[in-house]
Scaffold this motif. Structure first.
Motif, PDB file in Angstrom:
ATOM      1  N   GLY A 260      -9.204  -6.530 -15.425  1.00 37.34           N
ATOM      2  CA  GLY A 260     -10.272  -5.950 -14.618  1.00 37.34           C
ATOM      3  C   GLY A 260      -9.826  -4.776 -13.781  1.00 37.34           C
ATOM      4  N   ASN A 261      -8.725  -4.158 -14.197  1.00 33.82           N
ATOM      5  CA  ASN A 261      -8.180  -3.044 -13.426  1.00 33.82           C
ATOM      6  C   ASN A 261      -7.703  -1.944 -14.371  1.00 33.82           C
ATOM      7  N   PRO A 262      -8.646  -1.327 -15.107  1.00 33.91           N
ATOM      8  CA  PRO A 262      -8.241  -0.351 -16.125  1.00 33.91           C
ATOM      9  C   PRO A 262      -7.472   0.819 -15.528  1.00 33.91           C
ATOM     10  N   PHE A 263      -6.452   1.250 -16.277  1.00 38.11           N
ATOM     11  CA  PHE A 263      -5.631   2.380 -15.825  1.00 38.11           C
ATOM     12  C   PHE A 263      -6.290   3.686 -16.242  1.00 38.11           C
ATOM     13  N   THR A 264      -6.419   4.619 -15.308  1.00 35.49           N
ATOM     14  CA  THR A 264      -6.785   6.003 -15.634  1.00 35.49           C
ATOM     15  C   THR A 264      -5.785   6.917 -14.936  1.00 35.49           C
ATOM     16  N   GLY A 265      -5.583   8.082 -15.523  1.00 32.70           N
ATOM     17  CA  GLY A 265      -4.621   9.026 -14.958  1.00 32.70           C
ATOM     18  C   GLY A 265      -3.501   9.297 -15.931  1.00 32.70           C
ATOM     19  N   VAL A 266      -2.333   9.665 -15.400  1.00 25.89           N
ATOM     20  CA  VAL A 266      -1.165   9.983 -16.232  1.00 25.89           C
ATOM     21  C   VAL A 266      -0.217   8.788 -16.222  1.00 25.89           C
ATOM     22  N   LEU A 267      -0.058   8.145 -17.373  1.00 27.67           N
ATOM     23  CA  LEU A 267       0.906   7.053 -17.504  1.00 27.67           C
ATOM     24  C   LEU A 267       2.184   7.618 -18.123  1.00 27.67           C
ATOM     25  N   TYR A 268       3.257   7.587 -17.318  1.00 29.24           N
ATOM     26  CA  TYR A 268       4.574   8.066 -17.751  1.00 29.24           C
ATOM     27  C   TYR A 268       5.348   6.837 -18.208  1.00 29.24           C
ATOM     28  N   THR A 269       5.623   6.754 -19.498  1.00 37.49           N
ATOM     29  CA  THR A 269       6.411   5.646 -20.030  1.00 37.49           C
ATOM     30  C   THR A 269       7.828   6.140 -20.274  1.00 37.49           C
ATOM     31  N   GLY A 270       8.768   5.658 -19.448  1.00 36.82           N
ATOM     32  CA  GLY A 270      10.177   5.989 -19.633  1.00 36.82           C
ATOM     33  C   GLY A 270      10.794   4.986 -20.593  1.00 36.82           C
ATOM     34  N   LEU A 271      11.432   5.485 -21.652  1.00 34.05           N
ATOM     35  CA  LEU A 271      11.873   4.629 -22.757  1.00 34.05           C
ATOM     36  C   LEU A 271      13.343   4.838 -23.089  1.00 34.05           C
ATOM     37  N   MET A 272      13.908   3.810 -23.720  1.00 33.88           N
ATOM     38  CA  MET A 272      15.253   3.920 -24.282  1.00 33.88           C
ATOM     39  C   MET A 272      15.210   3.427 -25.723  1.00 33.88           C
ATOM     40  N   LEU A 273      15.783   4.218 -26.619  1.00 32.91           N
ATOM     41  CA  LEU A 273      15.849   3.813 -28.022  1.00 32.91           C
ATOM     42  C   LEU A 273      17.131   3.013 -28.226  1.00 32.91           C
ATOM     43  N   THR A 274      17.015   1.691 -28.147  1.00 36.56           N
ATOM     44  CA  THR A 274      18.168   0.801 -28.308  1.00 36.56           C
ATOM     45  C   THR A 274      18.368   0.474 -29.789  1.00 36.56           C
ATOM     46  N   LYS A 275      19.434  -0.251 -30.085  1.00 38.90           N
ATOM     47  CA  LYS A 275      19.693  -0.649 -31.476  1.00 38.90           C
ATOM     48  C   LYS A 275      18.575  -1.528 -32.025  1.00 38.90           C
ATOM     49  N   SER A 276      17.880  -2.243 -31.144  1.00 40.62           N
ATOM     50  CA  SER A 276      16.786  -3.106 -31.598  1.00 40.62           C
ATOM     51  C   SER A 276      15.402  -2.445 -31.470  1.00 40.62           C
ATOM     52  N   GLY A 277      15.396  -1.135 -31.199  1.00 38.70           N
ATOM     53  CA  GLY A 277      14.126  -0.421 -31.123  1.00 38.70           C
ATOM     54  C   GLY A 277      13.838   0.088 -29.718  1.00 38.70           C
ATOM     55  N   PRO A 278      12.696   0.785 -29.532  1.00 40.27           N
ATOM     56  CA  PRO A 278      12.383   1.341 -28.218  1.00 40.27           C
ATOM     57  C   PRO A 278      12.037   0.255 -27.207  1.00 40.27           C
ATOM     58  N   LYS A 279      12.571   0.412 -25.990  1.00 41.40           N
ATOM     59  CA  LYS A 279      12.270  -0.507 -24.891  1.00 41.40           C
ATOM     60  C   LYS A 279      11.885   0.300 -23.650  1.00 41.40           C
ATOM     61  N   VAL A 280      11.047  -0.297 -22.810  1.00 40.77           N
ATOM     62  CA  VAL A 280      10.600   0.383 -21.588  1.00 40.77           C
ATOM     63  C   VAL A 280      11.683   0.305 -20.515  1.00 40.77           C
ATOM     64  N   VAL A 281      11.991   1.473 -19.945  1.00 37.39           N
ATOM     65  CA  VAL A 281      12.892   1.548 -18.795  1.00 37.39           C
ATOM     66  C   VAL A 281      12.093   1.450 -17.501  1.00 37.39           C
ATOM     67  N   GLU A 282      10.999   2.208 -17.436  1.00 36.01           N
ATOM     68  CA  GLU A 282      10.171   2.225 -16.228  1.00 36.01           C
ATOM     69  C   GLU A 282       8.820   2.858 -16.551  1.00 36.01           C
ATOM     70  N   PHE A 283       7.882   2.648 -15.639  1.00 34.76           N
ATOM     71  CA  PHE A 283       6.615   3.383 -15.662  1.00 34.76           C
ATOM     72  C   PHE A 283       6.517   4.239 -14.400  1.00 34.76           C
ATOM     73  N   ASN A 284       5.923   5.424 -14.549  1.00 34.40           N
ATOM     74  CA  ASN A 284       5.429   6.188 -13.418  1.00 34.40           C
ATOM     75  C   ASN A 284       3.946   6.426 -13.655  1.00 34.40           C
ATOM     76  N   VAL A 285       3.240   6.850 -12.619  1.00 35.77           N
ATOM     77  CA  VAL A 285       1.789   6.999 -12.759  1.00 35.77           C
ATOM     78  C   VAL A 285       1.362   8.440 -12.506  1.00 35.77           C
ATOM     79  N   ARG A 286       2.254   9.362 -12.876  1.00 39.62           N
ATOM     80  CA  ARG A 286       1.991  10.793 -12.708  1.00 39.62           C
ATOM     81  C   ARG A 286       2.967  11.546 -13.615  1.00 39.62           C
ATOM     82  N   PHE A 287       2.803  12.844 -13.737  1.00 34.88           N
ATOM     83  CA  PHE A 287       3.755  13.636 -14.503  1.00 34.88           C
ATOM     84  C   PHE A 287       5.129  13.572 -13.849  1.00 34.88           C
TER      85      PHE A 287
END
Length: 423
Positions: A260-287
């Motif tokens: 019940g809390n839809p996200f709008t705006g800029v979702l910054y997904t910080g990622l790492m490509l590990t041996k087992s595939g991409p994983k999330v490092v962090e989120f930011n909510v702006r550029f």
């Protein structure tokens, strides 16, 4: 003709202002609080503190602002989007609760867990004794993350038991109630995806970027707000990018919607490509900054219209360039991020070769010149068909300028190596 308000003070907000001004529908851009390097014919800075939500709302009302875009994270976490919407003002961004994706790392981890999205294994601790109990079970290195906003500098890689003990003793001595995340250390190349999310789940994904957080060449030294970036990231395949969108971004947006809390705006997904595939490092909510400086110039089309379409729930018709690499090198105070001296001469746009651009951050006017007034002072940006050409342009200019300011000399070296290996 539209009037735009951008909230923030740095190089990210400078490139946002310049990007909005490319729209034939935009007449004037105000930046609050901005910096004195931004001042030009159609950009005006407004002396309102970044946490003065009422002041921002009052200015937008009195100035008949058509659209507000928030550059920095603090006002979003404080709830500026909620205040603007209550006042009937047009703004794109997450509400106060959704902004906790950046404002609280533990909140972000709970969303990742619910969405079944891959990320580093973690524990949340709130005391010295709890931290010690968790660390006994960990191999080193481990990663410590402060739970709240930290301007990109709240992450520490801890390499030994003694270093961990020193850190947590000092932390809980000075901040007894601090919430700390202790994470497994992941390895692999990092990259960032920015997703602009509007009403009715309309989404625009940007080209991916790679940021360089460590202060010194070879990824040595303290974490900073960012010392340089490049985009696109050729080493990350389209198949990996598609996997990130389908198995990470979309599930997170769905969980936010379901709660019940839809996200709008800029979702910054910080990622790492590990041996087992991409994983999330962090989120930011702006550029990100300096990622915005290499992403926004790649847009072929009307940025203002794109944002309006997203707010109204229409799928924007836009395109990103695919022929060149954009490179950004941050120039900073010599002691940044620890001891920031001010007052150093800063390059002027007129001093730069015509193929280079500059986005200003911490600068002040000094007669006809600009001097530094903080840590990260400005970002120098170039683009070329090969990253080595862009590196040559930027670094030959910086090296011959005899600046007293500091910069890394190896931004985008990973991409340069990839280009050489794949010629």
């Amino acid at each position: 003709m539209a009037k735009i308000l951008i909230i923030g003070a740095g190089a990210r907000e400078h490139i946002l202002a310049k990007t909005f001004l490319k729209s034939p529908q935009v007449d004037q851009v105000f930046v609050a609080p901005g910096n004195e390097g931004m001042i030009e014919e159609r950009i005006k800075i407004v002396p309102i503190n970044i946490d003065d939500l009422k002041g921002m709302v009052d200015f937008a009302k009195k100035g008949n602002i058509d659209l507000t875009f928030v550059g920095s994270e603090e006002p979003l976490v404080l709830g500026i989007v909620d205040e603007f919407k209550k006042a009937g003002l047009k703004i794109l961004g997450p509400n106060k609760t959704a902004a906790q994706l950046e404002g609280s790392k533990s909140f972000a981890k709970s969303i990742l867990k619910e969405a079944k999205v891959p990320t580093a294994a973690f524990s949340v601790v709130r005391s010295l004794s709890e931290a010690r109990r968790v660390l006994v079970k960990h191999d080193f290195p481990v990663v410590f993350k402060l739970d709240g906003l930290a301007a990109g500098k709240g992450v520490s890689i801890i390499s030994s038991c003694q270093q961990a003990e020193d850190y947590i003793v000092n932390l809980y001595k000075n901040n007894p109630n601090t919430k700390l995340l202790i994470e497994e250390f992941m390895q692999g190349p990092e990259f960032s995806l920015f997703s602009l999310v509007g009403k009715n789940n309309t989404v625009v994904h940007t080209p991916i970027a790679q940021d360089h957080k460590r202060r010194f060449d070879g990824d040595k030294g303290r974490n900073t707000g960012g010392m340089g970036a490049y985009s696109p990231v050729a080493q990350i395949s389209s198949a990996i990018l598609e996997k990130v969108i389908k198995s990470i971004v979309e599930p997170v947006l769905k969980v936010m919607q379901d709660k019940g809390n839809p996200f709008t705006g800029v979702l910054y997904t910080g990622l790492m490509l590990t041996k087992s595939g991409p994983k999330v490092v962090e989120f930011n909510v702006r550029f990100g900054d300096p990622e915005a400086q290499v992403i926004l110039p790649q847009l072929k089309g009307d940025f203002y219209q794109m944002i309006i379409d997203l707010i109204d729930g229409r799928k924007p018709l836009i395109e990103w360039q695919k022929k060149e690499i954009y490179l950004a090198v941050v120039i900073a105070a010599p002691g940044y991020p620890d001891n920031v001296e001010k007052g150093f001469p800063t390059p002027l746009l007129d001093d730069l070769p015509s193929d280079l651009q500059i986005d200003y951050a911490a600068v002040k006017k000094n007669g006809h010149n600009l001097i530094s007034s903080g840590g990260r002072v400005a970002t120098i940006v170039d683009h070329a068909k090969k990253v080595q050409l862009a590196q040559k342009d930027v670094y030959s200019y910086l090296d011959r300028s005899n600046l007293q300011l500091a910069y890394r000399h190896d931004i985008a070296n990973q991409l340069a190596k990839f280009e050489r290996d794949n010629q």
